[in-house]
Design an enzyme around this catalytic site. Sequence first.
Site, PDB file in Angstrom:
ATOM      1  N   CYS A 180     -27.588  18.861 -25.279  1.00 50.67           N
ATOM      2  CA  CYS A 180     -28.323  19.846 -26.064  1.00 50.67           C
ATOM      3  C   CYS A 180     -29.722  19.379 -26.442  1.00 50.67           C
ATOM      4  CB  CYS A 180     -27.531  20.203 -27.320  1.00 50.67           C
ATOM      5  SG  CYS A 180     -26.046  21.181 -26.961  1.00 50.67           S
ATOM      6  N   HIS A 196     -32.133  21.671 -33.238  1.00 52.64           N
ATOM      7  CA  HIS A 196     -31.037  22.232 -32.457  1.00 52.64           C
ATOM      8  C   HIS A 196     -30.051  22.921 -33.391  1.00 52.64           C
ATOM      9  CE1 HIS A 196     -27.713  22.781 -29.832  1.00 52.64           C
ATOM     10  NE2 HIS A 196     -27.003  21.787 -30.321  1.00 52.64           N
ATOM     11  N   ASN A 210     -24.723  28.586 -31.578  1.00 53.99           N
ATOM     12  CA  ASN A 210     -25.300  27.413 -30.928  1.00 53.99           C
ATOM     13  C   ASN A 210     -25.514  27.741 -29.454  1.00 53.99           C
ATOM     14  OD1 ASN A 210     -25.659  24.988 -29.540  1.00 53.99           O
ATOM     15  ND2 ASN A 210     -24.144  23.859 -30.705  1.00 53.99           N
TER      16      ASN A 210
END
Length: 345
Positions: free
Chosen positions: A118, A262, A292
Amino acid sequence: MPGRSPETRRGAVVAGLGSYVPPRALTNAELCGNRPVGDEWIRTRIGVASRRVADGEATVDLAVRAGRGALEAAGAGGADALVLTTISPDRLVPAGAPEVAARLGCGTIPAFDLASGCSGFLYGLGVASSMIVSGAFDSVLLVASDVFSAFVDPDDWLMAAIFGDGAGAVLLRAGDTDEPGALGPVDLGTDGAQADLLEVPGDGARARKRTLAAPGAEFSPYFRMDGPAVRKQAIVGMCDSVTRAVQQAGWSLGELDAVVAHQANQRILDGLAAELGLDPGRMLSHIEAYGNTATASVPVLLAQATAAGALRPGMRVALTAYGAGLAWGSATLVWPDVRAVTDDG
């Protein structure tokens, strides 16, 4: 670039942003059905009320729409190179980036994929910036795209509650390091000793070799993670990385106007703000509506915040991410007067 003074150096500058999220919004109520754990629990523990899920669209499809938005925002007909960051590739071979470039009408430019969990978008910024600073390219289109719902076990409602699908893109151009939008030094790091904390164990060479050696052996094609083990590390890791990036920029943490991190979990975002000593209002978030979106979470939020006016010219901004690898990254920039084209499906 022509006209540069002796005091300035060549840098990579944000020229335009784009984002795309699929139209289907999967709510907590729809996801949980009649389970005793539902909407309130997910909102409290994860911070998500709904997430976007791609129906009939793949990673490259989302990437094309976000990339087109970034080019349009910058008023550019193409780019000299294209980098696609993803952890949900459409195929193991070939890379998706050449297809994205072709569908955007960029021709036969260099195009390649980059995988770094990520934190891939931050790694992509480091790579794309280096490509420009070196003088090899005058512009690079960086696209982050994930259809991570395809890698979530449909029977694992908790994983399904966390993740959504989306794509974000930024066009970087050659410019001066002292102008708004120029990327500062990018802080990057990894800890491969903890690689198994977040993984998709199936579909790779290791799993295939094991299956060949032991016919009938099962391996999981779905994502799995040790959430409690990662949560605290993510907060501390991003805090340390942001601190280093801010110091390299010659700033103090108190001078930050906004942090775009993030979108892993609202508790992680709240913990990061506290660890950095920042007012929670400086930690931008859209996780409640989008979940997410893996590699895409930072650029999607950047584009949406720019379009909404939450990111304004002159603001001192830090970007940061942490994820599988384990890998992390951070960067800083003074936000430019730049357009963003967003497509909310």
